[in-house]
Design a protein around this motif. Structure first.
Motif, PDB file in Angstrom:
ATOM      1  N   GLY A 148      57.149  10.169-137.159  1.00 52.09           N
ATOM      2  CA  GLY A 148      56.017  10.908-136.606  1.00 52.09           C
ATOM      3  C   GLY A 148      55.935  12.364-137.030  1.00 52.09           C
ATOM      4  N   HIS A 149      56.989  12.884-137.659  1.00 53.54           N
ATOM      5  CA  HIS A 149      56.958  14.314-137.995  1.00 53.54           C
ATOM      6  C   HIS A 149      57.860  14.637-139.181  1.00 53.54           C
ATOM      7  CE1 HIS A 149      59.883  13.420-134.822  1.00 53.54           C
ATOM      8  NE2 HIS A 149      60.685  14.124-135.593  1.00 53.54           N
ATOM      9  N   THR A 150      57.488  15.689-139.881  1.00 51.07           N
ATOM     10  CA  THR A 150      58.311  16.235-140.962  1.00 51.07           C
ATOM     11  C   THR A 150      58.213  17.746-140.813  1.00 51.07           C
ATOM     12  OG1 THR A 150      57.557  14.381-142.335  1.00 51.07           O
ATOM     13  CG2 THR A 150      58.673  16.176-143.483  1.00 51.07           C
ATOM     14  N   PHE A 176      57.340   5.611-145.806  1.00 53.21           N
ATOM     15  CA  PHE A 176      58.322   4.532-146.032  1.00 53.21           C
ATOM     16  C   PHE A 176      57.836   3.244-145.345  1.00 53.21           C
ATOM     17  CE2 PHE A 176      62.320   5.783-148.077  1.00 53.21           C
ATOM     18  CZ  PHE A 176      62.194   7.165-148.149  1.00 53.21           C
ATOM     19  N   ASP A 177      57.364   3.380-144.104  1.00 47.92           N
ATOM     20  CA  ASP A 177      56.941   2.199-143.337  1.00 47.92           C
ATOM     21  C   ASP A 177      55.754   1.500-143.991  1.00 47.92           C
ATOM     22  OD1 ASP A 177      58.919   2.655-141.484  1.00 47.92           O
ATOM     23  OD2 ASP A 177      57.651   3.850-140.170  1.00 47.92           O
ATOM     24  N   LYS A 178      54.791   2.312-144.465  1.00 44.67           N
ATOM     25  CA  LYS A 178      53.579   1.752-145.064  1.00 44.67           C
ATOM     26  C   LYS A 178      53.903   1.021-146.375  1.00 44.67           C
ATOM     27  CE  LYS A 178      49.218   1.079-145.445  1.00 44.67           C
ATOM     28  NZ  LYS A 178      48.385   0.368-144.529  1.00 44.67           N
ATOM     29  N   ALA A 283      68.779   9.106-142.044  1.00 44.66           N
ATOM     30  CA  ALA A 283      69.736   8.000-142.189  1.00 44.66           C
ATOM     31  C   ALA A 283      69.805   7.531-143.648  1.00 44.66           C
ATOM     32  CB  ALA A 283      69.302   6.827-141.310  1.00 44.66           C
ATOM     33  N   ASN A 284      68.856   7.956-144.470  1.00 44.28           N
ATOM     34  CA  ASN A 284      68.765   7.477-145.857  1.00 44.28           C
ATOM     35  C   ASN A 284      69.916   8.022-146.718  1.00 44.28           C
ATOM     36  OD1 ASN A 284      67.747   7.664-148.775  1.00 44.28           O
ATOM     37  ND2 ASN A 284      66.250   6.314-147.826  1.00 44.28           N
ATOM     38  N   GLN A 285      70.742   7.099-147.208  1.00 41.66           N
ATOM     39  CA  GLN A 285      71.952   7.511-147.957  1.00 41.66           C
ATOM     40  C   GLN A 285      71.618   8.227-149.252  1.00 41.66           C
ATOM     41  OE1 GLN A 285      74.904   7.349-146.733  1.00 41.66           O
ATOM     42  NE2 GLN A 285      74.530   5.963-145.020  1.00 41.66           N
TER      43      GLN A 285
HETATM   44  O1  KG4 Z   1      63.524   9.158-135.491  1.00 35.71           O
HETATM   45  P1  KG4 Z   1      62.976   7.812-135.557  1.00 35.71           P
HETATM   46  O2  KG4 Z   1      63.851   6.665-135.113  1.00 35.71           O
HETATM   47  O3  KG4 Z   1      61.643   7.694-134.728  1.00 35.71           O
HETATM   48  C1  KG4 Z   1      60.646   8.687-134.767  1.00 35.71           C
HETATM   49  O4  KG4 Z   1      60.825   9.720-134.072  1.00 35.71           O
HETATM   50  O5  KG4 Z   1      59.681   8.461-135.516  1.00 35.71           O
HETATM   51  O6  KG4 Z   1      62.519   7.577-137.056  1.00 35.71           O
HETATM   52  C2  KG4 Z   1      61.957   6.385-137.468  1.00 35.71           C
HETATM   53  C3  KG4 Z   1      61.487   6.567-138.895  1.00 35.71           C
HETATM   54  C4  KG4 Z   1      60.739   5.352-139.410  1.00 35.71           C
HETATM   55  O7  KG4 Z   1      59.587   5.789-140.094  1.00 35.71           O
HETATM   56  C5  KG4 Z   1      61.755   4.708-140.322  1.00 35.71           C
HETATM   57  O8  KG4 Z   1      61.169   3.961-141.368  1.00 35.71           O
HETATM   58  C6  KG4 Z   1      62.492   5.927-140.867  1.00 35.71           C
HETATM   59  O9  KG4 Z   1      62.596   6.794-139.759  1.00 35.71           O
HETATM   60  N1  KG4 Z   1      63.822   5.541-141.351  1.00 35.71           N
HETATM   61  C7  KG4 Z   1      64.210   5.645-142.628  1.00 35.71           C
HETATM   62  C8  KG4 Z   1      65.518   5.106-142.689  1.00 35.71           C
HETATM   63  N2  KG4 Z   1      65.882   4.710-141.436  1.00 35.71           N
HETATM   64  C9  KG4 Z   1      64.828   4.992-140.625  1.00 35.71           C
HETATM   65  N3  KG4 Z   1      63.571   6.117-143.707  1.00 35.71           N
HETATM   66  C10 KG4 Z   1      64.219   6.080-144.881  1.00 35.71           C
HETATM   67  N4  KG4 Z   1      65.457   5.561-145.023  1.00 35.71           N
HETATM   68  C11 KG4 Z   1      66.139   5.069-143.961  1.00 35.71           C
HETATM   69  N5  KG4 Z   1      67.354   4.565-144.101  1.00 35.71           N
END
Ligand code: KG4
Ligand code: ZN
Length: 345
Positions: A148-150, A176-178, A283-285
């Motif tokens: 939801g945010h950057t 990423f989700d889309k 979380a992305n390595q």
């Molecule tokens: O912080 P979060 O659990 O929930 C929000 O506050 O939005 O983040 C979820 C977001 C999702 O868009 C998910 O696709 C992304 O974080 N995400 C990742 C990874 N794990 C979760 N994006 C890229 N690489 C990952 N390993």
């Protein structure tokens, strides 16, 4: 030690988080020590729709909230009477979900005469770093990046943030989700893209890196997302076989390049020696790897939360709430409402 409304002395905070599709409760001591961290994921109910369905999320939060709170207390060996207060996410997020968590927190606070502390979810993500790395000392540059945010921040004290820049459209996680949805590689999207990207060539397709050279700290991920979607459509129209791994890897690299570039620019301008990552995308390595390598060259340390604290959880809410209460003694009123588009200020 904190003194709750009932006059009890305690350093133990209950955190509650229901802003999206995780029903979570946690007990944290001194704002940094994890006593329990319960997360009931709703992924199984949302994945067939390829995204979070707000109505389903609200119903599942209602179903899970009490058992999750009870489990958090029992795993920590703590009773309501031992608590210093109750911290709850009040925004940003889905209004139906937020209201379930807020109602639960209010009931507990009222019934046990405890302070109620409202926490901004984005700020919670920042505090996850303090649980994983209790000795972190600002000043820091911090990127909070999720679905939801950057937001790119500078702060010399937790709780007092200078917003350097943020996304002007989609959040990085949203992209990423889309992409995952269009490639039909699984849900949730971020981990699915990351996994597939490991088998691909990240230099195979030259996707755009919007705003990478702009003289500011803002981001735009909608253009990158559209470029990837257009590429996929063109390939499908030509009946070309999609190399999904190359697409995932090239998209991921484009997104990471922009994030890394802006962080480095901020590090140089603000002359900090610590960088924090927060939120699901941290979380992305591959992101961690590429950023750490660049920052190592500059003699700057990179911190990110333990994997289980990168995505949504209530431990980070308990931590943020503990420090907010300790510093300001500001109790939320019983009229506390959900603020779905709450910003970090
Ligand atoms: O912080 P979060 O659990 O929930 C929000 O506050 O939005 O983040 C979820 C977001 C999702 O868009 C998910 O696709 C992304 O974080 N995400 C990742 C990874 N794990 C979760 N994006 C890229 N690489 C990952 N390993
Ligand atoms: Zn989050």
């Amino acid at each position: 030690m904190l003194k709750g409304n009932g006059g009890r002395m305690s350093d133990v905070m209950l955190g509650i988080e229901t802003s999206c599709d995780e029903t979570a409760a946690a007990i944290v001591k001194d704002g940094k020590i994890l006593l329990s961290n319960i997360v009931a994921s709703q992924v199984d109910w949302h994945k067939k729709y390829g995204g979070v369905v707000p109505e389903i999320a609200s119903r599942k939060h209602l179903e899970f909230i009490n058992p999750v709170i009870e489990q958090a207390l029992s795993e920590a060996g703590v009773e309501f009477e031992d608590l210093a207060g109750v911290a709850v996410t009040y925004g940003p997020g889905l209004v139906g979900g937020l209201l379930v968590g807020i109602a639960a927190a209010k009931s507990i606070a009222y019934a046990h005469s405890l302070p109620l502390v409202g926490v901004n979810h984005i700020e919670g993500h920042i505090y996850a770093n303090l649980i994983s790395h209790p000795k972190i000392k600002p000043p820091v540059i911090c990127l909070t990046v999720s679905g939801g945010h950057t937001d790119l921040l500078y702060f010399s004290e937790f709780g007092d943030y200078e917003i350097l820049g943020r996304s002007r459209d989609d959040a990085a996680g949203e992209a990423f989700d889309k992409i995952a949805k269009v490639l039909e590689i699984g849900y949730p999207g971020g981990p699915a893209v990351e996994k597939l990207a490991r088998q691909g060539d990240e230099n195979a397709i030259d996707f755009p890196r919007p705003m990478i050279h702009a003289n500011n700290y803002d981001f735009s991920f909608s253009g990158l997302k559209t470029a990837v979607l257009n590429y996929i459509n063109q390939q499908r129209q030509k009946n070309n076989k999609l190399n999904k791994a190359d697409i995932a890897a090239s998209f991921q690299k484009a997104a990471i390049d922009v994030l890394v570039k802006k962080i480095i620019k901020a590090v140089k301008e603000k002359k900090v020696s610590n960088v924090l990552l927060a939120g699901g995308v941290s979380a992305n390595q591959r992101f961690r790897e590429l950023l750490t390598a660049k920052l190592d060259d500059l003699g700057v340390d990179t911190y990110y939360p333990d994997l289980k604290l990168c995505t949504d959880n209530a431990a980070m809410i308990a931590s943020a709430g503990y420090f907010k209460w300790k510093k300001t003694k500001e109790q939320a009123p019983y009229s506390l409402n959900a603020v779905p588009n709450l910003k970090l200020s």
